[in-house]
Design a protein around this motif. Structure first.
Motif, short mmCIF file in Angstrom:
data_model
loop_
_atom_site.label_atom_id
_atom_site.label_comp_id
_atom_site.label_asym_id
_atom_site.label_seq_id
_atom_site.Cartn_x
_atom_site.Cartn_y
_atom_site.Cartn_z
N VAL A 1 0.83 -1.20 0.00
CA VAL A 1 0.00 0.00 0.00
C VAL A 1 0.87 1.25 0.00
CG1 VAL A 1 -1.69 1.36 1.30
CG2 VAL A 1 -1.97 -1.13 1.13
N LEU A 2 1.87 1.28 0.88
CA LEU A 2 2.69 2.48 1.00
C LEU A 2 3.56 2.70 -0.24
CD1 LEU A 2 3.67 2.20 4.77
CD2 LEU A 2 2.04 3.77 3.71
N GLU A 3 3.99 1.61 -0.86
CA GLU A 3 4.76 1.75 -2.09
C GLU A 3 3.90 2.35 -3.21
OE1 GLU A 3 7.26 -1.01 -5.30
OE2 GLU A 3 6.37 -1.91 -3.51
N ARG A 4 2.68 1.84 -3.39
CA ARG A 4 1.81 2.36 -4.43
C ARG A 4 1.31 3.77 -4.08
NH1 ARG A 4 -1.05 -0.14 -8.53
NH2 ARG A 4 0.72 -1.60 -8.38
N LEU B 1 -5.74 -3.65 -5.97
CA LEU B 1 -6.07 -4.71 -5.03
C LEU B 1 -5.94 -6.09 -5.66
CD1 LEU B 1 -9.09 -3.05 -3.20
CD2 LEU B 1 -6.84 -3.55 -2.23
N ARG B 2 -6.27 -6.21 -6.94
CA ARG B 2 -6.06 -7.51 -7.62
C ARG B 2 -4.57 -7.88 -7.61
NH1 ARG B 2 -10.04 -5.86 -12.09
NH2 ARG B 2 -11.99 -6.81 -11.42
N GLU B 3 -3.73 -6.91 -7.95
CA GLU B 3 -2.29 -7.15 -7.95
C GLU B 3 -1.81 -7.50 -6.54
OE1 GLU B 3 -0.45 -3.64 -9.42
OE2 GLU B 3 -1.41 -3.73 -11.39
N THR B 4 -2.31 -6.78 -5.56
CA THR B 4 -1.87 -6.97 -4.18
C THR B 4 -2.31 -8.32 -3.64
OG1 THR B 4 -1.91 -4.59 -3.74
CG2 THR B 4 -2.10 -6.04 -1.84
N CYS B 5 -3.56 -8.69 -3.85
CA CYS B 5 -4.03 -9.98 -3.37
C CYS B 5 -3.29 -11.13 -4.05
CB CYS B 5 -5.53 -10.11 -3.58
SG CYS B 5 -6.51 -9.01 -2.55
N GLY B 6 -2.94 -10.93 -5.33
CA GLY B 6 -2.14 -11.94 -6.03
C GLY B 6 -0.76 -12.07 -5.43
N ARG C 1 2.89 6.19 -3.28
CA ARG C 1 3.79 7.23 -3.81
C ARG C 1 3.27 7.80 -5.13
NH1 ARG C 1 9.43 3.81 -3.06
NH2 ARG C 1 9.44 3.75 -0.76
N VAL C 2 2.50 7.00 -5.86
CA VAL C 2 2.02 7.45 -7.16
C VAL C 2 0.49 7.45 -7.25
CG1 VAL C 2 4.10 6.70 -8.37
CG2 VAL C 2 2.21 5.09 -8.08
N MET C 3 -0.16 7.05 -6.16
CA MET C 3 -1.62 6.92 -6.17
C MET C 3 -2.13 7.28 -4.79
SD MET C 3 -3.65 3.44 -7.17
CE MET C 3 -5.44 3.32 -7.05
N ASN C 4 -3.20 8.03 -4.73
CA ASN C 4 -3.73 8.48 -3.45
C ASN C 4 -4.53 7.37 -2.77
OD1 ASN C 4 -4.52 10.08 -1.30
ND2 ASN C 4 -6.22 11.00 -2.41
N LEU C 5 -3.84 6.63 -1.89
CA LEU C 5 -4.49 5.53 -1.18
C LEU C 5 -4.70 5.82 0.29
CD1 LEU C 5 -2.58 2.49 -2.72
CD2 LEU C 5 -4.95 3.15 -3.19
N THR C 6 -3.76 6.51 0.93
CA THR C 6 -3.87 6.79 2.35
C THR C 6 -3.06 8.04 2.71
OG1 THR C 6 -3.43 5.95 4.59
CG2 THR C 6 -1.96 5.20 2.85
N ALA C 7 -3.57 8.79 3.69
CA ALA C 7 -2.81 9.91 4.24
C ALA C 7 -1.95 9.48 5.42
CB ALA C 7 -3.78 11.01 4.68
N ILE C 8 -2.14 8.26 5.87
CA ILE C 8 -1.39 7.72 7.02
C ILE C 8 -0.22 6.91 6.49
CG2 ILE C 8 -1.52 6.27 9.07
CD1 ILE C 8 -4.58 6.85 9.06
N THR C 9 0.98 7.41 6.64
CA THR C 9 2.15 6.75 6.07
C THR C 9 3.19 6.36 7.11
OG1 THR C 9 3.16 8.90 5.60
CG2 THR C 9 1.86 7.88 3.83
N GLU C 10 3.11 6.89 8.32
CA GLU C 10 4.06 6.52 9.37
C GLU C 10 3.75 5.09 9.80
OE1 GLU C 10 5.99 5.65 12.83
OE2 GLU C 10 3.83 6.05 12.97
N PRO C 11 4.76 4.19 9.85
CA PRO C 11 4.48 2.76 10.03
C PRO C 11 3.65 2.40 11.26
CG PRO C 11 6.72 3.06 9.27
CD PRO C 11 6.18 4.43 9.53
N SER C 12 3.96 2.94 12.42
CA SER C 12 3.21 2.55 13.62
C SER C 12 1.78 3.07 13.55
CB SER C 12 3.90 3.05 14.89
OG SER C 12 3.96 4.46 14.91
#
Length: 216
Positions: free
Chosen positions: A15-18, A91-96, A20-31
Motif C-alpha cells: 500500500v505504501l509503495e503504491r 487490489l487484484r495485484e496486491t491480493c495476487g 507514492r504514485v496513487m492516493n491511497l492513504t494519508a497515514i504513512t508513518e508505520p506505527s
C-alpha cells in the motif's frame, strides 16, 4: 501469529509503495498505519465474532477492512467492492502478490452490484452518512446476516438519523460498541445492523437520488 504479522506487514508495504504514485492513504508513518489501518480493521473479529462466511467490503478503497480480514480469516471469502477501477486493479495485484485465494476484487458501484442478498456479512469503513451506507450495504446481505459499519465514536446523531432507513431496508440495530485501537488512544465505534427481512426491490436507489433525498 508471526506468519499473520508478516502478511500484514507485506500488505502495508504494498500500500505504501503504491501510495507514492496513487492516493491511497494519508497515514504513512508505520506505527500509525499499523494501528489506524490494520488493527482497526482487525477489531471487527473480536467485536462482532466474525470468523468465516461470505463478506463484502463496500467501498473498500485501499482494502480496509477487507484485506486485513482476509489475511486473518482464511476460512472467510471476502469480496472487495469499489467503484474506482484503479483501486480494484491495485487490489487484484496486491491480493495476487500476497497469495490471498479467498478474495475477489470487483469494480462496481454498490447500488449496481448484482449479488443481492448473497452475503453473510457486509462491512464498510467508507466515509459516508450511515443512512446511505445502510442503503448501499443492506440489500447485499442475506436475511439473518449482518452489516458492520465502522464509524466515529461521536456518531450518535448519525445513528439516530439512520433508524428509519434501517427499518425500511429490512434491518434492525443489533448493537453499538465502542473500542480503543490497541496501542493508541483513538476511540472508534462499530454499528451492527442485523438483516431481519428482505430489502424491498426498489432499494437501493440511484446514487444521485440517495445524495439528494435521504432515506428516512
Amino acid at each position: 501469529d508471526p506468519a499473520l504479522c508478516g502478511r500484514l506487514e507485506a500488505f502495508a508495504g504494498l500500500v505504501l509503495e503504491r501510495n507514492r504514485v496513487m492516493n491511497l492513504t494519508a497515514i504513512t508513518e508505520p506505527s500509525a498505519f499499523a494501528g489506524l489501518h490494520l488493527l482497526d480493521s482487525l477489531s471487527l473479529i473480536p467485536l462482532a465474532g466474525l470468523s468465516s462466511g461470505t463478506v463484502v467490503d463496500v467501498g473498500t478503497g485501499a482494502g480496509f477492512p477487507g484485506v486485513p480480514l482476509a489475511i486473518a480469516l482464511p476460512e472467510a471469502r471476502v469480496t472487495l467492492l469499489d467503484s474506482l477501477g484503479k483501486r480494484i486493479e491495485f487490489l487484484r495485484e496486491t491480493c495476487g502478490a500476497l497469495g490471498l485465494e479467498n478474495t475477489r476484487c470487483v469494480h462496481a458501484r454498490a447500488e449496481e452490484f448484482g449479488e443481492r442478498e448473497q452475503f453473510d456479512w457486509a462491512v464498510s469503513r467508507a466515509v459516508a452518512p450511515l443512512p446511505m451506507l445502510c442503503e448501499l450495504s443492506l440489500p447485499l446481505v442475506r436475511v439473518g446476516g449482518r452489516f458492520l459499519a465502522m464509524k466515529s465514536s461521536h456518531s450518535q446523531e448519525e445513528i439516530d438519523s439512520a433508524r428509519r432507513a434501517i427499518e425500511i431496508l429490512g434491518g434492525r440495530t443489533a448493537w453499538v460498541r465502542d473500542y480503543t485501537i490497541p496501542g493508541t488512544e483513538v476511540a472508534h465505534r462499530v454499528v451492527c445492523v442485523e438483516k431481519i427481512r428482505e430489502t424491498p426491490e426498489r432499494y437501493p436507489r440511484r446514487f444521485a437520488v440517495m445524495k439528494k433525498q435521504r432515506l428516512a
